[in-house]
Design a protein around this motif. Structure first.
Motif, PDB file in Angstrom:
ATOM      1  N   GLU A  82      -4.168  -5.058  -5.852  1.00  0.00           N
ATOM      2  CA  GLU A  82      -3.029  -4.406  -5.214  1.00  0.00           C
ATOM      3  C   GLU A  82      -3.221  -4.519  -3.710  1.00  0.00           C
ATOM      4  OE1 GLU A  82      -1.753   0.126  -4.829  1.00  0.00           O
ATOM      5  OE2 GLU A  82      -1.548  -0.654  -6.876  1.00  0.00           O
ATOM      6  N   GLU A  83      -2.234  -5.061  -3.035  1.00  0.00           N
ATOM      7  CA  GLU A  83      -2.324  -5.253  -1.587  1.00  0.00           C
ATOM      8  C   GLU A  83      -2.032  -3.928  -0.883  1.00  0.00           C
ATOM      9  OE1 GLU A  83      -0.790  -8.431   1.760  1.00  0.00           O
ATOM     10  OE2 GLU A  83       0.191  -8.380  -0.180  1.00  0.00           O
ATOM     11  N   THR A  84      -2.794  -3.639   0.182  1.00  0.00           N
ATOM     12  CA  THR A  84      -2.585  -2.394   0.920  1.00  0.00           C
ATOM     13  C   THR A  84      -1.302  -2.471   1.738  1.00  0.00           C
ATOM     14  OG1 THR A  84      -3.862  -3.132   2.824  1.00  0.00           O
ATOM     15  CG2 THR A  84      -5.073  -1.990   1.076  1.00  0.00           C
ATOM     16  N   ASP A  85      -0.747  -1.307   2.068  1.00  0.00           N
ATOM     17  CA  ASP A  85       0.494  -1.252   2.841  1.00  0.00           C
ATOM     18  C   ASP A  85       0.318  -1.862   4.226  1.00  0.00           C
ATOM     19  OD1 ASP A  85       1.738   0.017   0.723  1.00  0.00           O
ATOM     20  OD2 ASP A  85       1.302   2.032   1.484  1.00  0.00           O
ATOM     21  N   VAL A  86      -0.845  -1.658   4.839  1.00  0.00           N
ATOM     22  CA  VAL A  86      -1.124  -2.218   6.160  1.00  0.00           C
ATOM     23  C   VAL A  86      -1.105  -3.738   6.101  1.00  0.00           C
ATOM     24  CG1 VAL A  86      -2.861  -2.383   7.979  1.00  0.00           C
ATOM     25  CG2 VAL A  86      -2.465  -0.200   6.837  1.00  0.00           C
ATOM     26  N   SER A  87      -1.691  -4.286   5.064  1.00  0.00           N
ATOM     27  CA  SER A  87      -1.751  -5.730   4.891  1.00  0.00           C
ATOM     28  C   SER A  87      -0.357  -6.314   4.691  1.00  0.00           C
ATOM     29  CB  SER A  87      -2.646  -6.081   3.708  1.00  0.00           C
ATOM     30  OG  SER A  87      -2.671  -7.458   3.479  1.00  0.00           O
ATOM     31  N   VAL A  88       0.460  -5.651   3.897  1.00  0.00           N
ATOM     32  CA  VAL A  88       1.827  -6.126   3.652  1.00  0.00           C
ATOM     33  C   VAL A  88       2.605  -6.147   4.965  1.00  0.00           C
ATOM     34  CG1 VAL A  88       4.017  -5.602   2.509  1.00  0.00           C
ATOM     35  CG2 VAL A  88       1.875  -5.378   1.251  1.00  0.00           C
ATOM     36  N   ALA A  89       2.512  -5.071   5.743  1.00  0.00           N
ATOM     37  CA  ALA A  89       3.230  -4.987   7.020  1.00  0.00           C
ATOM     38  C   ALA A  89       2.763  -6.078   7.982  1.00  0.00           C
ATOM     39  CB  ALA A  89       3.030  -3.610   7.636  1.00  0.00           C
ATOM     40  N   ARG A  90       1.447  -6.326   8.023  1.00  0.00           N
ATOM     41  CA  ARG A  90       0.913  -7.351   8.914  1.00  0.00           C
ATOM     42  C   ARG A  90       1.404  -8.740   8.510  1.00  0.00           C
ATOM     43  NH1 ARG A  90      -4.703  -6.558   8.747  1.00  0.00           N
ATOM     44  NH2 ARG A  90      -4.695  -7.756   6.827  1.00  0.00           N
ATOM     45  N   ARG A  91       1.398  -9.045   7.214  1.00  0.00           N
ATOM     46  CA  ARG A  91       1.855 -10.357   6.752  1.00  0.00           C
ATOM     47  C   ARG A  91       3.345 -10.558   7.000  1.00  0.00           C
ATOM     48  NH1 ARG A  91       1.413 -12.740   2.016  1.00  0.00           N
ATOM     49  NH2 ARG A  91       1.804 -10.916   0.765  1.00  0.00           N
ATOM     50  N   VAL A  92       4.158  -9.497   6.859  1.00  0.00           N
ATOM     51  CA  VAL A  92       5.592  -9.591   7.137  1.00  0.00           C
ATOM     52  C   VAL A  92       5.815  -9.858   8.621  1.00  0.00           C
ATOM     53  CG1 VAL A  92       7.728  -8.238   7.237  1.00  0.00           C
ATOM     54  CG2 VAL A  92       6.335  -8.224   5.165  1.00  0.00           C
ATOM     55  N   ALA A  93       5.057  -9.176   9.489  1.00  0.00           N
ATOM     56  CA  ALA A  93       5.189  -9.380  10.936  1.00  0.00           C
ATOM     57  C   ALA A  93       4.800 -10.802  11.330  1.00  0.00           C
ATOM     58  CB  ALA A  93       4.329  -8.370  11.687  1.00  0.00           C
ATOM     59  N   VAL A  94       3.735 -11.326  10.753  1.00  0.00           N
ATOM     60  CA  VAL A  94       3.303 -12.701  11.060  1.00  0.00           C
ATOM     61  C   VAL A  94       4.352 -13.704  10.588  1.00  0.00           C
ATOM     62  CG1 VAL A  94       1.601 -14.465  10.446  1.00  0.00           C
ATOM     63  CG2 VAL A  94       0.844 -12.188  11.123  1.00  0.00           C
ATOM     64  N   ALA A  95       4.909 -13.482   9.405  1.00  0.00           N
ATOM     65  CA  ALA A  95       5.947 -14.385   8.883  1.00  0.00           C
ATOM     66  C   ALA A  95       7.179 -14.351   9.783  1.00  0.00           C
ATOM     67  CB  ALA A  95       6.312 -13.997   7.455  1.00  0.00           C
ATOM     68  N   GLU A  96       7.544 -13.184  10.264  1.00  0.00           N
ATOM     69  CA  GLU A  96       8.699 -13.064  11.163  1.00  0.00           C
ATOM     70  C   GLU A  96       8.438 -13.780  12.483  1.00  0.00           C
ATOM     71  OE1 GLU A  96      12.523 -11.885  12.259  1.00  0.00           O
ATOM     72  OE2 GLU A  96      11.521 -11.947  10.325  1.00  0.00           O
ATOM     73  N   ASN A  97       7.218 -13.646  13.010  1.00  0.00           N
ATOM     74  CA  ASN A  97       6.866 -14.350  14.250  1.00  0.00           C
ATOM     75  C   ASN A  97       6.919 -15.859  14.058  1.00  0.00           C
ATOM     76  OD1 ASN A  97       6.538 -12.071  15.772  1.00  0.00           O
ATOM     77  ND2 ASN A  97       4.329 -11.960  15.455  1.00  0.00           N
ATOM     78  N   ARG A  98       6.452 -16.344  12.911  1.00  0.00           N
ATOM     79  CA  ARG A  98       6.520 -17.776  12.622  1.00  0.00           C
ATOM     80  C   ARG A  98       7.961 -18.257  12.546  1.00  0.00           C
ATOM     81  NH1 ARG A  98       2.707 -17.963   7.673  1.00  0.00           N
ATOM     82  NH2 ARG A  98       0.716 -17.652   8.667  1.00  0.00           N
ATOM     83  N   ARG A  99       8.824 -17.412  11.988  1.00  0.00           N
ATOM     84  CA  ARG A  99      10.225 -17.789  11.850  1.00  0.00           C
ATOM     85  C   ARG A  99      10.914 -17.846  13.209  1.00  0.00           C
ATOM     86  NH1 ARG A  99      15.166 -15.751  11.462  1.00  0.00           N
ATOM     87  NH2 ARG A  99      14.557 -13.594  11.786  1.00  0.00           N
ATOM     88  N   LEU A 100      10.600 -16.886  14.086  1.00  0.00           N
ATOM     89  CA  LEU A 100      11.251 -16.829  15.389  1.00  0.00           C
ATOM     90  C   LEU A 100      10.701 -17.848  16.376  1.00  0.00           C
ATOM     91  CD1 LEU A 100      11.546 -12.974  15.822  1.00  0.00           C
ATOM     92  CD2 LEU A 100      13.339 -14.579  15.182  1.00  0.00           C
ATOM     93  N   TYR A 101       9.400 -18.089  16.330  1.00  0.00           N
ATOM     94  CA  TYR A 101       8.804 -19.025  17.274  1.00  0.00           C
ATOM     95  C   TYR A 101       8.106 -20.134  16.503  1.00  0.00           C
ATOM     96  CZ  TYR A 101       5.800 -21.117  20.747  1.00  0.00           C
ATOM     97  OH  TYR A 101       5.173 -22.028  21.547  1.00  0.00           O
ATOM     98  N   ARG A 102       8.717 -21.269  16.462  1.00  0.00           N
ATOM     99  CA  ARG A 102       8.123 -22.418  15.782  1.00  0.00           C
ATOM    100  C   ARG A 102       7.259 -23.182  16.775  1.00  0.00           C
ATOM    101  NH1 ARG A 102       9.965 -22.997  10.789  1.00  0.00           N
ATOM    102  NH2 ARG A 102      12.017 -22.244  10.277  1.00  0.00           N
TER     103      ARG A 102
END
Length: 123
Positions: A82-102
């Protein structure tokens, strides 16, 4: 079922790595942390352990919820942790940064031409 499983086997069974040897290499390089400590591939994983995993593309912080040394379907593997809530939030933020800045070079296939090089230098 036993009360513990080798770390490299568990990571492979939980589908964090495609092969056991990739899991072993990542553990040896210190990319897998068990309960805050570096581990060796033969270390036993028990229920309730907290793992920090970096496979190069993503980073996870997970709690071990089940044990298995056999690689099965992804739906079964997902029940092993089970992934921790902190880890989920961090991975979502990194994915969003990748999407915005290629990265500038991701659109170039192969070796850059002189024109591509000039475009990269402009950035």
């Amino acid at each position: 079922m036993s009360e513990s499983v080798r770390l490299d086997k568990w990571l492979w069974a939980a589908r964090f790595f495609k092969t056991r040897s990739l899991a072993t290499d990542a553990i040896s390089l210190g990319r897998v942390i068990v309960n805050g400590d570096r581990a060796k591939p033969a270390r036993n994983v028990k229920l309730g352990d907290v793992l920090e995993i970096d496979n190069g593309a993503d980073q996870w912080e997970i709690d071990v919820m089940g044990l298995s040394d056999v690689r099965g379907p992804a739906t079964v593997a997902r029940n092993l942790y089970e992934e921790t809530d902190v880890s989920v939030a961090r991975r979502v933020a990194v994915a969003e940064n990748r999407r915005l800045y290629r990265e500038p070079g991701t659109t170039i296939k192969g070796r850059p031409t002189k024109r591509d090089r000039r475009e990269l230098d402009k950035l």
